[in-house]
Design a protein around this motif. Structure first.
Motif, PDB file in Angstrom:
ATOM      1  N   ALA A   1      41.747  46.540  51.140  1.00  0.00           N
ATOM      2  CA  ALA A   1      41.331  46.404  52.532  1.00  0.00           C
ATOM      3  C   ALA A   1      42.397  47.048  53.405  1.00  0.00           C
ATOM      4  N   ALA A   2      42.079  48.239  53.953  1.00  0.00           N
ATOM      5  CA  ALA A   2      43.059  49.043  54.687  1.00  0.00           C
ATOM      6  C   ALA A   2      44.296  49.243  53.827  1.00  0.00           C
ATOM      7  N   LEU A   3      44.044  49.553  52.559  1.00  0.00           N
ATOM      8  CA  LEU A   3      45.123  49.725  51.586  1.00  0.00           C
ATOM      9  C   LEU A   3      44.687  50.791  50.591  1.00  0.00           C
ATOM     10  N   CYS A   4      45.009  50.660  49.327  1.00  0.00           N
ATOM     11  CA  CYS A   4      44.720  51.714  48.358  1.00  0.00           C
ATOM     12  C   CYS A   4      43.235  51.731  47.993  1.00  0.00           C
ATOM     13  N   VAL A   5      42.672  52.930  47.929  1.00  0.00           N
ATOM     14  CA  VAL A   5      41.255  53.056  47.610  1.00  0.00           C
ATOM     15  C   VAL A   5      40.987  52.698  46.153  1.00  0.00           C
ATOM     16  N   HIS A   6      41.972  52.869  45.291  1.00  0.00           N
ATOM     17  CA  HIS A   6      41.883  52.398  43.910  1.00  0.00           C
ATOM     18  C   HIS A   6      42.851  51.230  43.768  1.00  0.00           C
ATOM     19  N   GLU A   7      42.305  50.039  43.592  1.00  0.00           N
ATOM     20  CA  GLU A   7      43.119  48.828  43.568  1.00  0.00           C
ATOM     21  C   GLU A   7      42.788  48.004  42.335  1.00  0.00           C
ATOM     22  N   GLY A   8      43.822  47.607  41.597  1.00  0.00           N
ATOM     23  CA  GLY A   8      43.611  46.715  40.467  1.00  0.00           C
ATOM     24  C   GLY A   8      43.600  45.269  40.936  1.00  0.00           C
ATOM     25  N   PRO A   9      43.257  44.360  40.020  1.00  0.00           N
ATOM     26  CA  PRO A   9      42.958  44.594  38.608  1.00  0.00           C
ATOM     27  C   PRO A   9      41.468  44.634  38.287  1.00  0.00           C
ATOM     28  N   VAL A  10      40.607  44.397  39.283  1.00  0.00           N
ATOM     29  CA  VAL A  10      39.179  44.267  39.004  1.00  0.00           C
ATOM     30  C   VAL A  10      38.550  45.645  38.807  1.00  0.00           C
ATOM     31  N   ARG A  11      37.598  45.721  37.886  1.00  0.00           N
ATOM     32  CA  ARG A  11      36.862  46.958  37.618  1.00  0.00           C
ATOM     33  C   ARG A  11      35.481  46.617  37.072  1.00  0.00           C
ATOM     34  N   ILE A  12      34.582  47.588  37.151  1.00  0.00           N
ATOM     35  CA  ILE A  12      33.344  47.531  36.386  1.00  0.00           C
ATOM     36  C   ILE A  12      33.467  48.610  35.326  1.00  0.00           C
ATOM     37  N   SER A  13      33.783  48.195  34.122  1.00  0.00           N
ATOM     38  CA  SER A  13      33.971  49.142  33.022  1.00  0.00           C
ATOM     39  C   SER A  13      33.852  48.393  31.710  1.00  0.00           C
ATOM     40  N   ARG A  14      33.737  49.150  30.650  1.00  0.00           N
ATOM     41  CA  ARG A  14      33.543  48.537  29.325  1.00  0.00           C
ATOM     42  C   ARG A  14      34.748  47.737  28.867  1.00  0.00           C
ATOM     43  N   VAL A  15      35.912  47.998  29.458  1.00  0.00           N
ATOM     44  CA  VAL A  15      37.146  47.362  28.970  1.00  0.00           C
ATOM     45  C   VAL A  15      37.661  46.279  29.901  1.00  0.00           C
ATOM     46  N   SER A  16      36.976  45.996  31.007  1.00  0.00           N
ATOM     47  CA  SER A  16      37.486  45.030  31.979  1.00  0.00           C
ATOM     48  C   SER A  16      36.963  43.634  31.682  1.00  0.00           C
ATOM     49  N   THR A  17      37.861  42.731  31.316  1.00  0.00           N
ATOM     50  CA  THR A  17      37.485  41.357  30.986  1.00  0.00           C
ATOM     51  C   THR A  17      37.826  40.375  32.098  1.00  0.00           C
ATOM     52  N   LEU A  18      38.314  40.860  33.237  1.00  0.00           N
ATOM     53  CA  LEU A  18      38.663  39.985  34.347  1.00  0.00           C
ATOM     54  C   LEU A  18      37.400  39.495  35.041  1.00  0.00           C
ATOM     55  N   PRO A  19      37.197  38.188  35.151  1.00  0.00           N
ATOM     56  CA  PRO A  19      35.995  37.688  35.818  1.00  0.00           C
ATOM     57  C   PRO A  19      35.928  38.130  37.280  1.00  0.00           C
ATOM     58  N   LEU A  20      34.719  38.464  37.721  1.00  0.00           N
ATOM     59  CA  LEU A  20      34.506  38.818  39.118  1.00  0.00           C
ATOM     60  C   LEU A  20      34.506  37.547  39.959  1.00  0.00           C
ATOM     61  N   GLU A  21      35.125  37.630  41.151  1.00  0.00           N
ATOM     62  CA  GLU A  21      35.229  36.473  42.029  1.00  0.00           C
ATOM     63  C   GLU A  21      34.797  36.839  43.434  1.00  0.00           C
ATOM     64  N   GLU A  22      34.390  35.828  44.176  1.00  0.00           N
ATOM     65  CA  GLU A  22      33.957  36.031  45.550  1.00  0.00           C
ATOM     66  C   GLU A  22      35.047  36.736  46.358  1.00  0.00           C
ATOM     67  N   GLY A  23      34.654  37.735  47.127  1.00  0.00           N
ATOM     68  CA  GLY A  23      35.581  38.463  47.976  1.00  0.00           C
ATOM     69  C   GLY A  23      36.145  39.730  47.357  1.00  0.00           C
ATOM     70  N   MET A  24      35.939  39.932  46.067  1.00  0.00           N
ATOM     71  CA  MET A  24      36.425  41.162  45.432  1.00  0.00           C
ATOM     72  C   MET A  24      35.538  42.342  45.836  1.00  0.00           C
ATOM     73  N   ILE A  25      36.172  43.452  46.200  1.00  0.00           N
ATOM     74  CA  ILE A  25      35.444  44.658  46.588  1.00  0.00           C
ATOM     75  C   ILE A  25      35.581  45.700  45.483  1.00  0.00           C
ATOM     76  N   LEU A  26      34.449  46.300  45.117  1.00  0.00           N
ATOM     77  CA  LEU A  26      34.431  47.307  44.060  1.00  0.00           C
ATOM     78  C   LEU A  26      33.579  48.493  44.493  1.00  0.00           C
ATOM     79  N   SER A  27      33.802  49.605  43.826  1.00  0.00           N
ATOM     80  CA  SER A  27      32.863  50.718  43.955  1.00  0.00           C
ATOM     81  C   SER A  27      31.749  50.539  42.933  1.00  0.00           C
TER      82      SER A  27
END
Length: 603
Positions: A481-507
Motif C-alpha cells: 500500500a503506497a509501497l513496493c508493487v511486489h510484496e511478500g510473503p503472500v502469492r498465488i502460485s503453486r509453491v505458496s503455502t501461506l494462508p490468505l487472510e483478510e486485507g491481503m492485496i494480490l495481483s
C-alpha cells in the motif's frame, strides 16, 4: 523528465572482458567458482545501480536469476519468465543460460567443479536459508562453500556507482491508519510474548512500513534502504545514511528511533543480548555469522513486520481504492487515445510516454515499475522492457500488451491489458479467452479460511490446461500500500503455502505467451475480503480494486458461461459508474462502448 528510461544499462559493455577479469581474480583468491546473485543485501527484487552486479557482469537485466562462474563455465540461471530475454542479452559464446529451477544449482556444480572445489559467495548477498539449502545439496560432493570477506566482483568493478542516498520522507499517519509508535509497540509486544529480546529487520519495505516513512533509494519502490534492530521495549536502531533524514523527519520518528551509520550494524549485532529474532528466509548469512560469533542466542522466525504489513487496514484499503480510481481514469484516457490512432503511427515508447503523461495528470509520484509495453512478438516476453534498440512500431493485426502501474501518495497500482491492433488474429482468440476465464475464476473464488495461494492457482490455469497450454510464472504476487508493487510473503502460485487472510492485496494475472508471435496477460489487483458462509464457518473471497475495461474484441463469447458473462458485465458496470464522472465527453463515450454489456449486443 520521464520516470522511465529507455536505454539498455548493460547493452554496450564488454561482458566477456569482465568475465575474464573475474576469473583472474578468483584464481588469485584461491577460488574455483563464485556465485553472482541478482539480489542486494536486502534481498530486493529491484536493486540500486551500485548493486546491479549480475547485469554488470553478464548483461542480463531481469528481476530474478543468478550466475555461477567457474574457470571454464559461466551459467546464467533464469526461470520461465526470462528464457527468451536472456538469449537476447547475454553473449552465448561466454555465458550459458540455465533453466531454473528445473536445473538445480547443486547438480550443475557437481558437473562444473571437481571434488575439493572451492565455491565462493558473498555472505551479505545470500540468506541463511539459501546457503543451508545449497550446503545440504552439496554435502557429499566434496565442494566447499567459502564465505568471502570481500566480494571479488566489486574489486574489478572500478567504476561502480556509489550507494544511493535518496531523500526520505514521512508517510502520512492518516493514510497508514496507524502511527509508527503504535506499530513499534505492537511488534515489541509480540517479541515479549515470544520471549525475544530484539529482532533484526533487513527488508527495507518492512522498515519503511514500520516507521511510516518512504524513500527514493531505489527507483519505482519508495523504500529507504536500511537495516533495523527493534528491541522488546519498542526502541529501534535504524542503520542507514543519516543524510537521508532532515530535521522534520527526525521529529516525525521521535526519540525512540536512533538513526545510525550503516557501518555500525556489525558492531551492534555483536553487542546484542539474545534471543534475537532473525528470519533465515530474508536476512543475510553474514548477520547470522556475526550473532553466532558472539554466542548470541538466535530465534529463527519470520520478519515480525511482514504479515502485519500484508494485512492492510481500513485506511490503507481506502487509499488503495482512491489510487485505483485515479489510475483507472488515466488508463481509460490511454485506451481511448490508442483506439483513435493508426497503429503504424505509434511505437512502444510513444505509448509508454503517453501513459506516463496521463498518470502524471492523475497525481503519481513515480511509476511502480518500468512499463511493459510489448507489440507482437515483444509481448511474448513476460517482463519485456522497451529500449531504444528494441522499440517496435505497432502494426495492424498484432496485439499490444501493456503492463504498468503507478505510485500514488495513498496507493500502488499494477494493471495489464491487451489490445487488438485492427482485426485480431484467430490464433489469439482461444488463449485470450482462456486467460480471461482464468482471471474471472480467481475473481469469483470463494474459499474457507486456511486456504493458500497454491490451492487456488489452478483455478486460473484450468482453461489453458484444457487446451494443452500454460504459463511459466505465478498467477499473483502481493502488493504494498503506497509501497513496493511486489510484496511478500503472500502469492498465488503453486509453491505458496501461506494462508490468505483478510486485507491481503494480490495481483490476479494469468497469461499465455507464444514465442516470436504474441503474448497475453490480463491483470487486476484484488483484496481478500470476508464472504458469506453458513454458521460456524469462515469464508473468504476477493474484491477487485482495479477499475478499467477488459477488451471484449478478442473474446470467443460462445466459450464463456452465463456466470462468466454476468461477472464481466457487472465489473464493467462498476468501472463505468466509477470512472464516468471523471472523464470528458469523448472519453466517456469510448468507455460506454468499451463496457457495453455482452448480453445486449455482439462482441
Amino acid at each position: 523528465m520521464s520516470f522511465q528510461k529507455f536505454d539498455d544499462p548493460a547493452g554496450d559493455a564488454d561482458h566477456p572482458a569482465r568475465l575474464a577479469q573475474l576469473r583472474a581474480r578468483l584464481a588469485a583468491d584461491g577460488l574455483d567458482g563464485f556465485i553472482v546473485p541478482r539480489a542486494d543485501a536486502h534481498q530486493g527484487e529491484y536493486v540500486a545501480d551500485a548493486d546491479a552486479r549480475l547485469a554488470w557482469l553478464t548483461g542480463f537485466t531481469g528481476s530474478a536469476g543468478f550466475a555461477i562462474v567457474t574457470a571454464d563455465r559461466a551459467g546464467v540461471f533464469i526461470d520461465g519468465r526470462y528464457r527468451v530475454q536472456v538469449k537476447a542479452q547475454v553473449d552465448p559464446h561466454h555465458f550459458t543460460p540455465v533453466p531454473w529451477p528445473e536445473t538445480k544449482p547443486s547438480d550443475w556444480l557437481r558437473a562444473a567443479l571437481p571434488a575439493g572445489g572451492r565455491l565462493g559467495f558473498d555472505p551479505w548477498l545470500h540468506t541463511r536459508q539459501e546457503i543451508e539449502t545449497l550446503e545440504k545439496a552439496l554435502a557429499d560432493s566434496g565442494i566447499g562453500l567459502i564465505a568471502v570477506d570481500h566480494n571479488p566482483l566489486d574489486a574489478i568493478w572500478t567504476d561502480r556507482p556509489a550507494p544511493p542516498v535518496g531523500r526520505a520522507r514521512a508517510h502520512d499517519d492518516a493514510v497508514a491508519g496507524e502511527t509508527a509508535a503504535e506499530k513499534r509497540a505492537r511488534l515489541a509486544a509480540q517479541l515479549r510474548e515470544d520471549g525475544q529480546a530484539a529482532a533484526l529487520l533487513t527488508l527495507p519495505d518492512s522498515i519503511s512500513w514500520l516507521l511510516n516513512i518512504r524513500g527514493s533509494d531505489v527507483p519505482k519502490n519508495p523504500i529507504v534502504q536500511s537495516f533495523a534492530v527493534l528491541s522488546d521495549d519498542g526502541h529501534l536502531a535504524l542503520f542507514t545514511d543519516p543524510a537521508k533524514f532532515d530535521d522534520a523527519l527526525r521529529a516525525h520518528l521521535g526519540n525512540q528511533v536512533a538513526i545510525l551509520h550503516p557501518e555500525g550494524l556489525s558492531p551492534a549485532l555483536l553487542d546484542l543480548e539474545g534471543p534475537v529474532r532473525i528470519d533465515p528466509a530474508s536476512a543475510p548469512e553474514a548477520a547470522f555469522r556475526l550473532l553466532e560469533s558472539a554466542n548470541t542466542q538466535i530465534a529463527r522466525a519470520s520478519d515480525p513486520a511482514i504479515l502485519p504489513k500484508a494485512r492492510k487496514n481500513a485506511a490503507e484499503l481506502d487509499g488503495m481504492r482512491a489510487a485505483h480510481l485515479r489510475d483507472g481514469v488515466a488508463m481509460v484516457r490511454l485506451l481511448a487515445w490508442l483506439d483513435s490512432q493508426e497503429p503504424a503511427d505509434l511505437t512502444e515508447i510513444a505509448v509508454v510516454e503517453k501513459l506516463e503523461t496521463l498518470r502524471r495528470d492523475a497525481g503519481i509520484t513515480d511509476i511502480s515499475f518500468d512499463t511493459i509495453c510489448g507489440a507482437g512478438p515483444n509481448a511474448a516476453l513476460p517482463h519485456y522492457r522497451v529500449t531504444r534498440a528494441t522499440n517496435r512500431r505497432l502494426a495492424a493485426g498484432e496485439v499490444l500488451l501493456i503492463d504498468s502501474g503507478g505510485q500514488y501518495p495513498d496507493g500502488t497500482t499494477d494493471i495489464t491489458r491487451i489490445l487488438p491492433l485492427g482485426d485480431p488474429s484467430p490464433d489469439v482468440v482461444a488463449p485470450y479467452t482462456a486467460v480471461l476465464r482464468g482471471m474471472i475464476a480467481i475473481s469469483r473464488a470463494r474459499f474457507p479460511q486456511g486456504v493458500a495461494g497454491a490451492h487456488i492457482d489452478a483455478l486460473a490455469r484450468q482453461y489453458l490446461w484444457s487446451q494443452g497450454q500454460d504459463y511459466d510464472h505465478g498467477t499473483g504476487h502481493g502488493v504494498g500500500a503506497a509501497l513496493c508493487v511486489h510484496e511478500g510473503p503472500v502469492r498465488i502460485s503453486r509453491v505458496s503455502t501461506l494462508p490468505l487472510e483478510e486485507g491481503m492485496i494480490l495481483s490476479n494475472e494469468p497469461g499465455y505467451y507464444r514465442e516470436g508471435a504474441f503474448g497475453i496477460r490480463i491483470e487486476n489487483l484484488i483484496v481478500v475480503t470476508p464472504a458469506e458462509a453458513e454458521p460456524g464457518r469462515t469464508m473468504l473471497g476477493f474484491e477487485t480494486l482495479t477499475l478499467c475495461p477488459i477488451d471484449t474484441r478478442l473474446i470467443d463469447l460462445a466459450a464463456l458461461s452465463r456466470d462468466e458473462i454476468a461477472w464481466l458485465d457487472a465489473y464493467h458496470a462498476q468501472v463505468r459508474d466509477a470512472l464516468s464522472p471523471h472523464l470528458d465527453t469523448q472519453d466517456r463515450a469510448w468507455l460506454d462502448r468499451a463496457t457495453r454489456p455482452l448480453g445486449s449486443s455482439s462482441v
